[in-house]
Design a protein around this motif. Structure first.
Motif, PDB file in Angstrom:
ATOM      1  N   LYS B 153       0.845  -1.199   0.000  1.00 35.59           N
ATOM      2  CA  LYS B 153       0.000   0.000   0.000  1.00 35.59           C
ATOM      3  C   LYS B 153       0.886   1.257   0.000  1.00 35.59           C
ATOM      4  O   LYS B 153       0.611   2.229  -0.708  1.00 35.59           O
ATOM      5  CB  LYS B 153      -0.896  -0.022   1.248  1.00 35.59           C
ATOM      6  N   GLN B 154       1.963   1.183   0.784  1.00 36.79           N
ATOM      7  CA  GLN B 154       2.900   2.325   0.832  1.00 36.79           C
ATOM      8  C   GLN B 154       3.527   2.570  -0.535  1.00 36.79           C
ATOM      9  O   GLN B 154       3.649   3.707  -0.982  1.00 36.79           O
ATOM     10  CB  GLN B 154       4.003   2.055   1.857  1.00 36.79           C
ATOM     11  N   LEU B 155       3.911   1.469  -1.198  1.00 31.73           N
ATOM     12  CA  LEU B 155       4.520   1.592  -2.532  1.00 31.73           C
ATOM     13  C   LEU B 155       3.542   2.241  -3.511  1.00 31.73           C
ATOM     14  O   LEU B 155       3.924   3.127  -4.280  1.00 31.73           O
ATOM     15  CB  LEU B 155       4.924   0.210  -3.068  1.00 31.73           C
ATOM     16  N   ARG B 156       2.293   1.788  -3.453  1.00 31.17           N
ATOM     17  CA  ARG B 156       1.268   2.339  -4.338  1.00 31.17           C
ATOM     18  C   ARG B 156       1.090   3.828  -4.056  1.00 31.17           C
ATOM     19  O   ARG B 156       1.010   4.648  -4.965  1.00 31.17           O
ATOM     20  CB  ARG B 156      -0.049   1.589  -4.128  1.00 31.17           C
ATOM     21  N   CYS B 157       1.096   4.167  -2.781  1.00 29.71           N
ATOM     22  CA  CYS B 157       0.942   5.562  -2.352  1.00 29.71           C
ATOM     23  C   CYS B 157       2.088   6.429  -2.904  1.00 29.71           C
ATOM     24  O   CYS B 157       1.854   7.531  -3.405  1.00 29.71           O
ATOM     25  CB  CYS B 157       0.974   5.574  -0.834  1.00 29.71           C
ATOM     26  N   MET B 158       3.313   5.900  -2.807  1.00 25.75           N
ATOM     27  CA  MET B 158       4.491   6.633  -3.292  1.00 25.75           C
ATOM     28  C   MET B 158       4.372   6.870  -4.799  1.00 25.75           C
ATOM     29  O   MET B 158       4.615   7.965  -5.280  1.00 25.75           O
ATOM     30  CB  MET B 158       5.771   5.841  -3.011  1.00 25.75           C
ATOM     31  N   LEU B 159       4.007   5.804  -5.535  1.00 21.03           N
ATOM     32  CA  LEU B 159       3.914   5.918  -6.991  1.00 21.03           C
ATOM     33  C   LEU B 159       2.810   6.894  -7.403  1.00 21.03           C
ATOM     34  O   LEU B 159       3.019   7.715  -8.298  1.00 21.03           O
ATOM     35  CB  LEU B 159       3.638   4.540  -7.616  1.00 21.03           C
ATOM     36  N   VAL B 160       1.678   6.819  -6.720  1.00 22.25           N
ATOM     37  CA  VAL B 160       0.563   7.708  -7.072  1.00 22.25           C
ATOM     38  C   VAL B 160       0.918   9.160  -6.779  1.00 22.25           C
ATOM     39  O   VAL B 160       0.639  10.054  -7.591  1.00 22.25           O
ATOM     40  CB  VAL B 160      -0.733   7.271  -6.320  1.00 22.25           C
ATOM     41  N   SER B 161       1.575   9.415  -5.645  1.00 21.03           N
ATOM     42  CA  SER B 161       1.927  10.809  -5.313  1.00 21.03           C
ATOM     43  C   SER B 161       2.960  11.349  -6.315  1.00 21.03           C
ATOM     44  O   SER B 161       2.870  12.505  -6.734  1.00 21.03           O
ATOM     45  CB  SER B 161       2.427  10.930  -3.879  1.00 21.03           C
ATOM     46  N   CYS B 162       3.915  10.495  -6.729  1.00 19.05           N
ATOM     47  CA  CYS B 162       4.905  10.932  -7.734  1.00 19.05           C
ATOM     48  C   CYS B 162       4.204  11.195  -9.067  1.00 19.05           C
ATOM     49  O   CYS B 162       4.513  12.172  -9.755  1.00 19.05           O
ATOM     50  CB  CYS B 162       5.998   9.878  -7.920  1.00 19.05           C
ATOM     51  N   LEU B 163       3.247  10.332  -9.419  1.00 21.50           N
ATOM     52  CA  LEU B 163       2.491  10.514 -10.662  1.00 21.50           C
ATOM     53  C   LEU B 163       1.704  11.830 -10.619  1.00 21.50           C
ATOM     54  O   LEU B 163       1.671  12.572 -11.616  1.00 21.50           O
ATOM     55  CB  LEU B 163       1.534   9.323 -10.875  1.00 21.50           C
ATOM     56  N   ALA B 164       1.124  12.128  -9.476  1.00 23.68           N
ATOM     57  CA  ALA B 164       0.356  13.377  -9.335  1.00 23.68           C
ATOM     58  C   ALA B 164       1.276  14.587  -9.522  1.00 23.68           C
ATOM     59  O   ALA B 164       0.915  15.548 -10.211  1.00 23.68           O
ATOM     60  CB  ALA B 164      -0.318  13.413  -7.975  1.00 23.68           C
ATOM     61  N   ALA B 165       2.463  14.525  -8.913  1.00 23.62           N
ATOM     62  CA  ALA B 165       3.419  15.643  -9.033  1.00 23.62           C
ATOM     63  C   ALA B 165       3.862  15.806 -10.488  1.00 23.62           C
ATOM     64  O   ALA B 165       3.945  16.923 -11.004  1.00 23.62           O
ATOM     65  CB  ALA B 165       4.625  15.395  -8.134  1.00 23.62           C
ATOM     66  N   ILE B 166       4.124  14.683 -11.160  1.00 24.75           N
ATOM     67  CA  ILE B 166       4.578  14.736 -12.560  1.00 24.75           C
ATOM     68  C   ILE B 166       3.458  15.265 -13.462  1.00 24.75           C
ATOM     69  O   ILE B 166       3.707  16.076 -14.352  1.00 24.75           O
ATOM     70  CB  ILE B 166       5.081  13.344 -13.034  1.00 24.75           C
ATOM     71  N   THR B 167       2.226  14.830 -13.213  1.00 29.03           N
ATOM     72  CA  THR B 167       1.092  15.294 -14.024  1.00 29.03           C
ATOM     73  C   THR B 167       0.936  16.803 -13.886  1.00 29.03           C
ATOM     74  O   THR B 167       0.737  17.518 -14.872  1.00 29.03           O
ATOM     75  CB  THR B 167      -0.209  14.575 -13.585  1.00 29.03           C
ATOM     76  N   SER B 168       1.042  17.273 -12.663  1.00 31.62           N
ATOM     77  CA  SER B 168       0.915  18.705 -12.401  1.00 31.62           C
ATOM     78  C   SER B 168       2.046  19.484 -13.092  1.00 31.62           C
ATOM     79  O   SER B 168       1.809  20.531 -13.696  1.00 31.62           O
ATOM     80  CB  SER B 168       0.939  18.920 -10.895  1.00 31.62           C
ATOM     81  N   LEU B 169       3.234  18.927 -13.020  1.00 29.61           N
ATOM     82  CA  LEU B 169       4.382  19.584 -13.667  1.00 29.61           C
ATOM     83  C   LEU B 169       4.217  19.569 -15.192  1.00 29.61           C
ATOM     84  O   LEU B 169       4.541  20.550 -15.875  1.00 29.61           O
ATOM     85  CB  LEU B 169       5.681  18.867 -13.266  1.00 29.61           C
ATOM     86  N   PHE B 170       3.702  18.463 -15.696  1.00 27.74           N
ATOM     87  CA  PHE B 170       3.467  18.316 -17.140  1.00 27.74           C
ATOM     88  C   PHE B 170       2.487  19.398 -17.616  1.00 27.74           C
ATOM     89  O   PHE B 170       2.711  20.041 -18.646  1.00 27.74           O
ATOM     90  CB  PHE B 170       2.913  16.909 -17.408  1.00 27.74           C
ATOM     91  N   LEU B 171       1.449  19.615 -16.823  1.00 27.05           N
ATOM     92  CA  LEU B 171       0.445  20.636 -17.149  1.00 27.05           C
ATOM     93  C   LEU B 171       1.096  22.022 -17.178  1.00 27.05           C
ATOM     94  O   LEU B 171       0.816  22.843 -18.062  1.00 27.05           O
ATOM     95  CB  LEU B 171      -0.679  20.590 -16.104  1.00 27.05           C
TER      96      LEU B 171
END
Lengths: 114, 230
Positions: B153-171
């Protein structure tokens, strides 16, 4: 000794084996067996992941050396942080051991018939 | 027999070639020492004993895999912070270039550039916020000795938070691209436009690197977790 019980203290066991000086994986395993009078007979394969984990945590450093046989060998050593972590583990363990020793001694005295 | 065992071990760790190579060398050296110390030096029985004492290749590979994943996560967290800093420098460099060569970039604001500018600003600072939290979360997790549901669950959380940061940066980078394109549309392509185009290329490359890093981390995580499942 119970494997699961040992695994809970694996980090301290490995740090203790390296406290005397740098060593490669095989020597660490031999030192653990010898110093514990064969009581700590861990599956050998569990030591290497532990060495890598402790290295990544910054408690160990490692380097390749070439052995007399010509084979390359990874030698591990405690870092400053590793020495501090080991000293911390040792102090806690000593305290626990003294407390448990006292408790067991008092239990022995009570069971003696009057 | 030894080489077959080592092959199985390094095949299980094939998603991290450097680790697979290192583990193979270390384990091979260990097994050779055990065989040399065995009274029946070099016999097949000695090899069998050495392998049996070392343990199941798949189980050992699973332990190494989690270390690799944790390392990759930390690299991703660090890359996230460095890339955001890089994008920030590129953005500020471009704005400074406009100010030096073409006056204040805030002058010819149309409603569209204002909206896109706001999206750019907010999405960038959102990515900074999420990346900082992700970085702190990733760096604060110790490497577990076993992978349980909680760590998954922690791993999933880490990946999702990194994905959110990257998506925001991409925007934010897309918005930057739109703003740069609007600014360059009226101007002729000359040496002046090299700086805006160059800094945009840097931003796009930075985000591309992050996406690649995230993809690699996800792939390693899936491989490591599947090793544990076996």
């Amino acid at each position: 000794m119970e494997g699961e019980m040992l695994k809970g203290h694996l980090d301290m066991i490995v740090l203790a084996a390296l406290a005397a000086g740098p060593a490669h994986g095989y020597a660490v395993i031999e030192k653990i067996k010898r110093s514990s009078k064969q009581a700590f007979d861990l599956p050998e394969g569990t030591i290497y992941p532990a060495l890598h984990r402790l290295e990544q945590a910054g408690l160990l450093s490692s380097r390749w050396v070439t052995a007399e046989s010509g084979r390359r060998r990874r030698v591990y050593a405690l870092t400053r942080r590793g020495e501090q972590a080991f000293a911390g583990h040792r102090a806690v363990w000593q305290q626990f051991s003294d407390a448990m020793g006292g408790l067991l001694a008092s239990a022995r005295q009570r069971r003696r018939p009057a | 027999m030894i080489s077959e065992y080592l092959e199985r071990l390094s095949a299980a760790l094939s998603f991290d070639r450097a680790l697979a190579r290192r583990v193979r060398q270390e384990v091979e050296d260990h097994l050779q020492q055990v065989i040399a110390a065995d009274p029946s030096n070099g016999s097949i029985a000695a090899e069998q004993r050495a392998i049996a004492e070392f343990g199941d290749a798949q189980a050992i590979a699973a332990q190494f895999a989690m270390i690799s994943v944790a390392e990759q996560m930390k690299k991703l967290g660090t890359a996230l912070i460095l890339v955001i800093a890089g994008v920030f420098v590129a953005m500020k460099g471009r704005v400074a270039w406009y100010a030096i060569t073409g006056g204040d970039p805030g002058h010819d604001m149309t409603p569209i550039t204002r909206i896109v500018g706001s999206i750019d600003r907010y999405s960038f600072w959102l990515s900074v916020l999420i990346a900082t939290v992700s970085f702190a979360y990733v760096m604060g997790r110790p490497i577990p000795t076993l992978v349980d549901a909680r760590y998954r669950k922690q791993l999933r959380c880490m990946l999702v938070s990194c994905l959110a940061a990257i998506t925001s940066l991409f925007l934010s980078v897309i918005s930057d691209g739109v703003l740069t394109a609007i600014r360059l549309m009226g101007a002729e392509l000359c040496s002046w436009s090299l700086v805006p185009i160059g800094t945009m290329a840097i931003e796009i490359a930075c985000v591309g690197t992050l996406v690649f890093h995230l993809w690699m981390t996800r792939w390693r995580t899936v491989s490591a977790v599947s090793l544990h499942a076996h």
